[in-house]
Design an enzyme around this catalytic site. Structure first.
Site, PDB file in Angstrom:
ATOM      1  N   CYS A  12       0.876  -1.174   0.000  1.00 32.85           N
ATOM      2  CA  CYS A  12       0.000   0.000   0.000  1.00 32.85           C
ATOM      3  C   CYS A  12       0.915   1.226   0.000  1.00 32.85           C
ATOM      4  O   CYS A  12       2.133   1.102  -0.021  1.00 32.85           O
ATOM      5  CB  CYS A  12      -0.996  -0.011   1.151  1.00 32.85           C
ATOM      6  SG  CYS A  12      -0.322   0.165   2.807  1.00 32.85           S
ATOM      7  N   CYS A  86      -2.044   1.562  -4.303  1.00 32.03           N
ATOM      8  CA  CYS A  86      -0.772   2.203  -4.651  1.00 32.03           C
ATOM      9  C   CYS A  86      -0.635   2.413  -6.152  1.00 32.03           C
ATOM     10  O   CYS A  86       0.421   2.809  -6.628  1.00 32.03           O
ATOM     11  CB  CYS A  86       0.422   1.437  -4.091  1.00 32.03           C
ATOM     12  SG  CYS A  86       0.546  -0.244  -4.668  1.00 32.03           S
ATOM     13  N   CYS A  90       3.835  -0.328  -8.312  1.00 37.22           N
ATOM     14  CA  CYS A  90       4.358  -1.678  -8.172  1.00 37.22           C
ATOM     15  C   CYS A  90       4.870  -2.206  -9.506  1.00 37.22           C
ATOM     16  O   CYS A  90       4.139  -2.229 -10.491  1.00 37.22           O
ATOM     17  CB  CYS A  90       3.234  -2.579  -7.652  1.00 37.22           C
ATOM     18  SG  CYS A  90       3.839  -4.085  -6.954  1.00 37.22           S
TER      19      CYS A  90
END
Length: 135
Positions: A12, A86, A90
């Site tokens: 997150c 997020c 990633c």
């Protein structure tokens, strides 16, 4: 030959609430049968104290955890990557299982607002464990 241990990474933004609660539940439910990691794209200074209190109500202690920065290696070394708000922070690697869990951010919320988030995370973790560790 022992069964391989799946590795799950929770990501997150601040690695202070949702991902820490998810990691706490997975450690408690999966035990040593699953390797658990968590990280944040912009880690906070400390764990959200309301998340700590909400998890303590389930007898899971995450108070000693520290927010960690998301690294490419953490993603590369994980079998399952679960993101929580997020966005595109990633990195994507072929062959990994990716899930995005749409969960409200507990940051700045009181315990009454965090409990349903915690309970949603717990239900998702129980389903994940059932998938990763079939009986």
């Amino acid at each position: 030959m022992p069964e391989p241990v799946p590795t799950v990474l929770f990501v997150c933004v601040h690695n202070a609430g949702r991902s820490q609660m998810a990691a706490g539940f997975l450690r408690a439910i999966g035990g040593e049968r699953i390797e658990v990691r968590s990280a944040g794209s912009l880690p906070a200074e400390q764990i959200n104290p309301v998340a700590v209190a909400a998890m303590a109500e389930r007898d899971i202690d995450i108070a000693g955890e520290q927010p960690k920065v998301l690294t490419v290696d953490a993603v590369r070394e994980s079998d399952v990557v679960i993101t929580m708000g997020c966005g595109d922070a990633c990195p994507i690697f072929p062959g990994k299982r990716y899930e995005d869990w749409a969960l409200e951010d507990p940051a700045g919320q009181g315990i009454e607002a965090v409990r349903p988030i915690r309970d949603d995370i717990e239900a998702r973790i129980r389903a994940l464990v059932a998938e990763l560790l079939p009986a």
